[in-house]
Design an enzyme around this catalytic site. Structure first.
Site, PDB file in Angstrom:
ATOM      1  N   TYR A 143       0.820  -1.217   0.000  1.00 56.46           N
ATOM      2  CA  TYR A 143       0.000   0.000   0.000  1.00 56.46           C
ATOM      3  C   TYR A 143       0.854   1.267   0.000  1.00 56.46           C
ATOM      4  O   TYR A 143       0.353   2.359  -0.261  1.00 56.46           O
ATOM      5  CB  TYR A 143      -0.949   0.026   1.207  1.00 56.46           C
ATOM      6  CG  TYR A 143      -2.058  -1.014   1.153  1.00 56.46           C
ATOM      7  CD1 TYR A 143      -2.203  -1.866   0.068  1.00 56.46           C
ATOM      8  CD2 TYR A 143      -2.969  -1.142   2.191  1.00 56.46           C
ATOM      9  CE1 TYR A 143      -3.201  -2.820   0.016  1.00 56.46           C
ATOM     10  CE2 TYR A 143      -3.982  -2.097   2.153  1.00 56.46           C
ATOM     11  CZ  TYR A 143      -4.084  -2.941   1.062  1.00 56.46           C
ATOM     12  OH  TYR A 143      -5.081  -3.880   1.015  1.00 56.46           O
ATOM     13  N   LYS A 194       3.364 -15.284   1.858  1.00 53.50           N
ATOM     14  CA  LYS A 194       3.306 -15.996   0.572  1.00 53.50           C
ATOM     15  C   LYS A 194       4.757 -16.213   0.167  1.00 53.50           C
ATOM     16  O   LYS A 194       5.217 -15.799  -0.906  1.00 53.50           O
ATOM     17  CB  LYS A 194       2.527 -15.131  -0.443  1.00 53.50           C
ATOM     18  CG  LYS A 194       2.176 -15.812  -1.732  1.00 53.50           C
ATOM     19  CD  LYS A 194       1.078 -16.847  -1.611  1.00 53.50           C
ATOM     20  CE  LYS A 194       0.847 -17.538  -2.936  1.00 53.50           C
ATOM     21  NZ  LYS A 194      -0.029 -18.715  -2.840  1.00 53.50           N
ATOM     22  N   ASP A 226      -3.126 -18.073   1.122  1.00 52.43           N
ATOM     23  CA  ASP A 226      -4.274 -18.720   0.475  1.00 52.43           C
ATOM     24  C   ASP A 226      -4.832 -19.823   1.378  1.00 52.43           C
ATOM     25  O   ASP A 226      -6.050 -19.953   1.547  1.00 52.43           O
ATOM     26  CB  ASP A 226      -3.904 -19.248  -0.921  1.00 52.43           C
ATOM     27  CG  ASP A 226      -2.536 -19.918  -0.974  1.00 52.43           C
ATOM     28  OD1 ASP A 226      -1.784 -19.828   0.016  1.00 52.43           O
ATOM     29  OD2 ASP A 226      -2.216 -20.534  -2.007  1.00 52.43           O
ATOM     30  N   ASP A 250      -5.426  -6.745   5.746  1.00 51.62           N
ATOM     31  CA  ASP A 250      -6.636  -6.025   5.360  1.00 51.62           C
ATOM     32  C   ASP A 250      -7.729  -7.040   5.004  1.00 51.62           C
ATOM     33  O   ASP A 250      -8.871  -6.979   5.486  1.00 51.62           O
ATOM     34  CB  ASP A 250      -6.283  -5.152   4.143  1.00 51.62           C
ATOM     35  CG  ASP A 250      -7.361  -4.152   3.788  1.00 51.62           C
ATOM     36  OD1 ASP A 250      -8.375  -4.074   4.510  1.00 51.62           O
ATOM     37  OD2 ASP A 250      -7.198  -3.446   2.774  1.00 51.62           O
ATOM     38  N   ASP A 254     -10.946  -8.682   7.640  1.00 50.47           N
ATOM     39  CA  ASP A 254     -12.366  -8.567   7.276  1.00 50.47           C
ATOM     40  C   ASP A 254     -13.027  -9.940   7.250  1.00 50.47           C
ATOM     41  O   ASP A 254     -14.157 -10.105   7.695  1.00 50.47           O
ATOM     42  CB  ASP A 254     -12.521  -7.908   5.902  1.00 50.47           C
ATOM     43  CG  ASP A 254     -12.718  -6.403   6.013  1.00 50.47           C
ATOM     44  OD1 ASP A 254     -12.244  -5.821   7.016  1.00 50.47           O
ATOM     45  OD2 ASP A 254     -13.333  -5.804   5.113  1.00 50.47           O
TER      46      ASP A 254
END
Ligand code: NAD
Length: 363
Positions: A143, A194, A226, A250, A254
């Site tokens: 980001y 990852k 994943d 992020d 959620d």
């Protein structure tokens, strides 16, 4: 001598002021109970900041936030300000606060209250007793990485670029936060990356593993993102503390929050600098603003996190959770968590019920 703390109240927009008002009722009860002095300074932010000064994060508000021991934020944004240029949008105030206060760690608990198990879309046996804490890196990663942007190539087509960057220092400090909070919980950390594909997270895995040596009583495991996304809906109770990068955090936080069924119930803390910022995870909910329907419990629970992480008071968090649980067990519900046979109440009544419970039984 009475301990004195400064709290900056940034109610913001939409339902923000409505839910912060209820949280202040709780702050005042705990102030009296612990014989503290809480100096509360209320300042505008977001759309309200823009209306007052032409900027979503007015200097006066940033100064109040910097001078406080802790910041309590409601929510920012709304349709009225959607057409403003990017730098003036209410949501920019959040990024400004996070970077100015150096809040690089976002703590998001996803805990299910027994009375609300039916509100989850997952089966009772999968979510009953769920209590996860996602520790998300907040000021680095893709980001913020450079280079970034959209450029036009020689053949006239365009290319979009973002860059995933993590330094050892950024990884070490977020890992330390995760190990520290895990020490106050079940002493288990799952680091999510990852590393099989992204070098930046290969380094992440290496540095998290190295940092764990400073915390020999904490058990560390690693998981690819994943797989973690899948495991969170398959068997979420295998997790306690999850630490991960900005973007993975992020998304996963959620996902974890929705296991509990309602956005109106979940608090958050952003820490790492000298003070911390506490807020519900939901937005300004313009669709219900001003109607007295908002659920104030996420903001009230954020007050508990504030005492724990910024004011060095462990107990109020548990008192608040117990009071909320008791009110829910008595069948009181705001419209967002309403179900058949329960008693529907508005924002202010819900705040009063929790306050009443804290005063009578909570301590
Ligand atoms: P939202 O979280 O505001 O609302 C999503 C849905 O959940 C709405 O139907 C709303 O009524 C409901 N809801 C949210 N909080 C609730 C509560 N406490 N009680 C009962 N119902 C609740 O998300 P959105 O609609 O995508 O965004 C609205 C505005 O909020 C936008 O301007 C967005 O940019 C902003 N936003 C701000 C923050 C923040 O301040 N941290 C976070 C997310 C969104």
């Amino acid at each position: 001598m009475k301990e004195n703390f400064k709290i900056a109240l940034l109610p913001g927009d939409g339902i923000g002021p409505e839910v912060v008002r209820e949280a202040v009722k709780i702050l005042k009860i705990i102030e009296a109970k612990l014989n503290l002095t809480l100096e509360m300074d209320q300042v505008p932010v977001g759309g309200a900041g823009y209306e007052a000064t032409g900027h979503p994060l007015p200097d006066e508000s940033l100064t109040a936030a910097k001078n406080a021991n802790a910041v309590l934020l409601g929510a920012v944004g709304g349709p009225k300000w959607e057409k403003l240029e990017f730098s003036l949008r209410p949501e920019r105030a959040l990024l400004g606060l996070r970077s100015s206060l150096k809040l690089y760690a976002n703590l998001r608990p996803a805990k299910i209250f027994p009375a609300l198990v039916e509100a989850s879309t997952l089966k009772r046996e999968v979510v009953e007793g769920l209590d996860i804490l996602v520790v998300r890196e907040l000021t680095g990663g893709i980001y913020f990485g450079e280079p970034r942007g959209i450029e036009t190539l020689a053949d006239g087509t365009r290319k979009g670029v973002n860059t995933l960057v993590y330094t050892e220092m950024e990884i070490e400090r977020i890992a330390r936060i995760a190990f520290q909070v895990a020490g106050q919980r079940s002493k288990k950390v799952m680091s999510v990356d990852k590393a099989n594909v992204l070098e930046a997270t290969e380094l992440w895995r290496e540095v998290v593993t190295r940092t764990q040596k400073e915390f020999p009583d904490i058990e560390l495991q690693h998981m690819y993102v994943d797989n973690c996304a899948m495991q969170l809906v398959r068997d979420p109770k295998q997790f306690d503390v999850i630490v991960t990068t900005n973007m993975f955090g992020d998304i996963l936080s959620d996902e974890a929050s929705m296991l509990t069924g309602s956005i109106g119930m979940l608090p958050s803390a952003s820490v790492g600098g000298e003070n911390g910022m506490y807020e519900p995870i939901h937005g300004s909910a313009p669709d219900i603003a001003g109607q007295g329907k908002a659920n104030p419990l996420a903001t009230i629970l954020s007050v508990g996190m504030m005492f724990k992480y910024s004011l060095n008071e462990e107990e109020p968090g548990q008192w608040i959770e117990d009071a909320v649980e008791s009110v829910l067990n008595q069948g009181y519900r705001t419209p967002d968590i309403m179900s058949k046979g329960m008693k529907e109440v508005g924002t202010s009544e819900m705040g009063d019920l929790v306050a009443g419970e804290l005063e009578t039984n909570g301590f």
